[in-house]
Every structure is written in structure tokens, then in C-alpha cells.
Design a protein around this motif. Sequence first.
Motif, mmCIF file in Angstrom:
data_model
loop_
_atom_site.group_PDB
_atom_site.id
_atom_site.type_symbol
_atom_site.label_atom_id
_atom_site.label_comp_id
_atom_site.label_asym_id
_atom_site.label_seq_id
_atom_site.Cartn_x
_atom_site.Cartn_y
_atom_site.Cartn_z
ATOM 1 N N LYS A 94 -4.789 12.388 1.412
ATOM 2 C CA LYS A 94 -3.395 12.809 1.570
ATOM 3 C C LYS A 94 -2.484 11.608 1.859
ATOM 4 O O LYS A 94 -1.367 11.515 1.329
ATOM 5 C CB LYS A 94 -3.313 13.829 2.717
ATOM 6 N N ILE A 95 -2.977 10.688 2.706
ATOM 7 C CA ILE A 95 -2.186 9.503 3.061
ATOM 8 C C ILE A 95 -1.850 8.672 1.825
ATOM 9 O O ILE A 95 -0.780 8.075 1.729
ATOM 10 C CB ILE A 95 -2.935 8.663 4.131
ATOM 11 N N GLU A 96 -2.787 8.651 0.853
ATOM 12 C CA GLU A 96 -2.553 7.927 -0.412
ATOM 13 C C GLU A 96 -1.254 8.383 -1.076
ATOM 14 O O GLU A 96 -0.615 7.616 -1.797
ATOM 15 C CB GLU A 96 -3.715 8.183 -1.387
ATOM 16 N N HIS A 97 -0.869 9.665 -0.850
ATOM 17 C CA HIS A 97 0.290 10.233 -1.535
ATOM 18 C C HIS A 97 1.519 10.349 -0.639
ATOM 19 O O HIS A 97 2.500 11.002 -0.996
ATOM 20 C CB HIS A 97 -0.081 11.614 -2.111
ATOM 21 N N VAL A 98 1.456 9.735 0.558
ATOM 22 C CA VAL A 98 2.624 9.691 1.447
ATOM 23 C C VAL A 98 3.041 8.218 1.541
ATOM 24 O O VAL A 98 2.409 7.446 2.272
ATOM 25 C CB VAL A 98 2.303 10.265 2.851
ATOM 26 N N PRO A 99 4.072 7.809 0.778
ATOM 27 C CA PRO A 99 4.371 6.377 0.620
ATOM 28 C C PRO A 99 4.419 5.576 1.921
ATOM 29 O O PRO A 99 3.803 4.515 2.026
ATOM 30 C CB PRO A 99 5.732 6.388 -0.085
ATOM 31 N N HIS A 100 5.142 6.083 2.943
ATOM 32 C CA HIS A 100 5.290 5.328 4.191
ATOM 33 C C HIS A 100 3.931 5.133 4.879
ATOM 34 O O HIS A 100 3.581 4.030 5.315
ATOM 35 C CB HIS A 100 6.267 6.059 5.124
ATOM 36 N N LEU A 101 3.138 6.212 4.937
ATOM 37 C CA LEU A 101 1.836 6.122 5.605
ATOM 38 C C LEU A 101 0.863 5.260 4.793
ATOM 39 O O LEU A 101 0.080 4.490 5.352
ATOM 40 C CB LEU A 101 1.243 7.524 5.821
ATOM 41 N N HIS A 102 0.920 5.388 3.465
ATOM 42 C CA HIS A 102 0.059 4.567 2.602
ATOM 43 C C HIS A 102 0.350 3.077 2.830
ATOM 44 O O HIS A 102 -0.563 2.258 2.922
ATOM 45 C CB HIS A 102 0.285 4.944 1.143
ATOM 46 N N GLU A 103 1.636 2.750 2.946
ATOM 47 C CA GLU A 103 2.033 1.358 3.173
ATOM 48 C C GLU A 103 1.500 0.858 4.533
ATOM 49 O O GLU A 103 0.967 -0.246 4.632
ATOM 50 C CB GLU A 103 3.558 1.254 3.126
#
Length: 647
Positions: free
Chosen positions: A543-552
Motif C-alpha cells: 500500500k505504501i508503494e502507492h502513497v507518494p509521500h509515504l513511498h518517498e
Amino acid sequence: MSEILLELKQVQELLKIEQEEDRQQYKIKSLKSTIAERKQMGFCWYPVTIAKEEIGFGSKVVIELERTKDRDQLHLFQAGKTAALFSNTGERQTLNGVIVGIKRNKVILATNREDLPDWVDDGRLGLDLTFDEMSYREMEIAMRKVMEAYKTRLAELRDILLGDAPARFTDATMDPIAVLNPSQNEAVRKIVQAKDVAIIHGPPGTGKTTTLVQAILKTLETQQRLLVTAPSNTAVDLLTEKLANEGVNVIRIGNPSRVSDVLLEHTLDAQIMNHRSYKSLKDHRKTAEEYKRMAYQYKRKFGHEERAQRQFFKAESHRMLVEADRIEEYITEDLLNNVQVITCTLVGAANKAIRHLEYETVFIDEAAQALEPACWVPITRAKRVVLAGDHYQLPPTVKSFEAEKGGLDKTLFEKCIERQPDVAVMLKTQYRMHHHIMEFSNQQFYHSELMAHESVHSSDLHEFNSHFPPGLAVEFIDTAGCGYNEVVNPEAQSSANPDEADLLLNHLVHLLKGYTHADEEVEHLRIGVIAPYRAQINYLEDKIEHVPHLHELRQQRHLSVGTVDSFQGQERDIIYISMTRSNEQGEIGFLADIRRMNVAMTRAKKKLVIVGDSATLSQHPFYAAFLSYAESIHAYRSAWELSELMP
């Protein structure tokens, strides 16, 4: 047979069960798999080439292997593990060794042979991790020594540690150490006074390692050579670095788990290379290599004269290697006779370089995470024992359910602190977390004796940055009635709760909304997301892969996701915990191991957010008490209140 000997006999039997289970798991994972499957599991590099070959310590061949394909594939290789080089030809042939170094795509393997077999030139080569028999063998030997000890110092220590005889103390006085607080000084004083055993009980964030280092320095004032051990390479490395930084003459036996200049400088190999006699050792090895090279010029049987010449060169090579080994033994003995502290893992105390040594005192850090048989390995070489740890945090890993049920996860630390409470001093000032984060664990595990140091007592996110609202160091978000039911993966025997995970990540995004990290001088907030089940972690990571801020944030290593075990010994500014379990039966599985939850909760420094279903959790008294605590500090939130965040 006495009760203590019967107890040790039982531990010995449980260790055999554990060894067999470990071996079977290894076989299933490794031996019955194809090369491709082993690579996928991280047990194999294939294909590899021999990039370098040289003679190492003990005249054994050391080879550098480089993988030529799948260079980014994840693996479980690390220094200290046993491995076997193999040739992928019809008849499987192997060369066993120990990994002594690892770089990105290169492994340095110390073999158990003086020359490489001919088959390394045939077919494609690969490297497999192998089952570690050696650790079990050393634990078994130690157990036998302890059981057979009679009217010796080891027999006395055995009886005292297991509560059959009283521990003794002197009335020696000690000036307080300036860098320590009162309870830390009391712990060091107890160690100074102990004739047999002392325990530092260090709850989360109380400065156990700092206290242990000061206790070692204090002990060195009256004793010449100490042994400092721990079950994990990581803990041994940390202690080695801290002692070296204090100016202690320390030698690290075995291979560090990470490469740092300080650690490498203090390994036995590096110390040998810096010794005044090393040039002579190197010259003998170089000459032996030359003779060996000349001998192998005669690859075919030409005639009597050539055969004689080859035999002569081989004999000279062997003579030089024997002399090199003698010089190496002299250097090693000289170094060990003058060292102040030897550091190693518990089983590493049986390393051939030091197995003949005895010590006035052995220090065992992380003792509450160590199997009892492993602790006996260094204790068989000691006159006095100091244990450090916390039996209310993670227990040792036991792979066999039967061995765990039989009590193999009960540590020597736990037995000693229960049977000889007077030998222990608990550290009482914690320097990690806001007092609201600390207090529930304090009540449940530490008899409300912990105090938050003034530097962290009220240190929440608002104090860190005024963007964050004040007074919300702890939040429990209750999903009861939302229909967020767990999903069980029967094959993996793991649970996930996608809706709960979505709510947790939405809450985290909302928390960080508007917060920008513009000041490069200020350290970035570090965030941890913990879930007790692998299936839930997998969902969160995807899921984090698809949440830009969290992925960064994850890419920048400011956000990490993992099990409780992966966060042991660590801390984060913000911790989120997904409890995952939500079912009508009120079943919570291994959430019932409340020590795990103690570890999870106490990783947080400034903010702790727990997301879970109160209807399921409250069936267990520990979590029912936590719900009451959350309400008492106004930390309770119903997910319904946060409707804008709900999936």
C-alpha cells in the motif's frame, strides 16, 4: 540426581529437539529445493566465479567469490555463517567453509582445505548456505561440562545461578561515576561487590549499554582480562565500538555483522596484521605460495627427476606453512596475553583461538534473549558472571513448538532473577519516551518504578515542531463496529486486516499533512510501522508503494515497516502499531505474548498510535487494562470520529 541436574538434563533434551527441528526446517527450505528456489529464498548464489584465491590463517585457502547473474537478488548471506561451494555437474561435489567477509556481490569464504579441489575448474559454480551444526555442538559440550562439574568453581556458579546456593557479596564501597544516574551507579556497585553473579535489569530506554560499559571499565581497574559476550553479532559490535572509544584494548573474535573502521581495526585478523612479527609470517606464506606454484608446474608425470622435484617443492611449501602457523600462534598468544577485553558471541567463546582461556569475569549482554545452553558456553570459562537484559522484552527465538512448550525459551537470566532477586538492580530512569508512552508498560511490567527523565518527560511532537498539536503522545484508534474483519491466509498461517491497515496509513498521512522538513540542521522525524503478522506487513508495504509521500519517506529510510522482532533494540520518533486481529470469537493468537507488545509500545519516543478492535482485544486482561489506560489519559478515539480517514 539433584533437582538442578534433572532441570539441566531436561534443557539438554529440549536442545536436541530444537536442533532436529532446525535441521528439518533447513532441509525443507534448502536441500529439497532447486537452485532457482534456493536463490529465491536467499540461500544460494548461482552462478559464481572465483575472483581471487589466497592462503589465509591456519594455511587454509581463502577464496573471493563473485556472483555474475541476479546481482540485485536479496539473500541471507552474512559473515560468520557456514556455506559450501558446489559444482553444478552430474555428481554434486562440495567444499565447506565459513563466510568471513561480504561486499555487495562478493563473498569471502575461508575453506577448510589447504588447496582447492580439481572440480572447481569443471562446470558452473554456486554457493549454498549450510546448516550450522557447530553452534549446537558447542552448546551440547557446555551443557555436559556444567552437569559433570563437581566441587569446582563451575559447580559453584551453576548452583548459585540456578538458585540452589546463595549468591555472596562483599561490602566494598565505590565512588559514584559522574556520567551515571543513581540506579545506574547502584547497578555498577552491585557488580563491584558481587563474588559470584550480578544482574543489570534494564527496561526500555534506561541506558543499559551505557551502564554495562561503565561496569566493564570499573572491573578493569582490578582485573586484567575480561570476556564480553552477547547472543547477537549486532550487540557484540556495539559493545566493541563503545569500549574501543573508551580507549580499552579490545579484540573482537569472530566476524562483525557490519563493516566499520573501528570494528575492523579490532578484529583478531587485523590485530595480527598489525603485529611486529606479521612481516615474518607474511614472508613465510609468500614463499610457501611460490614453492606450491613451482610444484604445480609439473602437472603430468614426466619422469623420476621431475616427480622428485615436484615432491621437493611440495615438501618445502608444507614446511614453510608449518613455520607460518607457528608464528601465527605466537602472535595470537602475545595479543591475547596483553588484551584487556575479548568480545564475541556466546558460542564464539568456544572459538579455537580463545577456547583455552579463562576469565575472572564474563559479561553477557542481551542475556534475556539468549538460550540457556548458549549462556553456559562462556560461563564454563569464568569465575564470575554479570548478566544484563530485560526478561519483559523479547524472549529467545525457539523454532520447535515442542521445545518451546517444554521451556527452552525460559532463559538463565529469567531463572536467576526469579531465584536470586537480590543479585539484580533495575535501572529506573528512562531517557527515550514521553511519560504517557512509558506509563502503561511501567504499570504492567515494572511495578511503576520507572521515571521519565526531564529531557523526555513531556517531549511530544508539538515540542519537536509546533505544526503538530500538543498533548497527544498516545492514541488508541478503536475500529470496533466498523466491520474491519481480519482475513486469514491458511497457507501462510498469517492474518491481515486491509481496512485497518488503510485507516492506519490514512491517519499517518493526515498527521504529517502540512509538516515540511525544510531545516537541514534538524534531524528528520523517524517513523516505524509495526504489525505482528507477516501478511499484514506485506499489505502495508504494498500500500505504501502507492502513497507518494509515504513511498518517498520509505525510499529515504525515514519510514520503516516490520515485525516486533525487527524493531527490538531500536527506537523511532513515531510508532504506529496495527493490532490486525478482529473476529467474533475474540481470538488474539500470539498477541497474547504481552512481552512482544511491551517491546512494540516502548519503541516510540514522541508519538504512539495503536489501531485495533477493542471488542476482540478486550477479551485479554492486558489489553482491557490498556483500553482503560488510554481512556484515563484521553487517548481513546473511535474510528467513527475519524470518518474522513476511513477507507
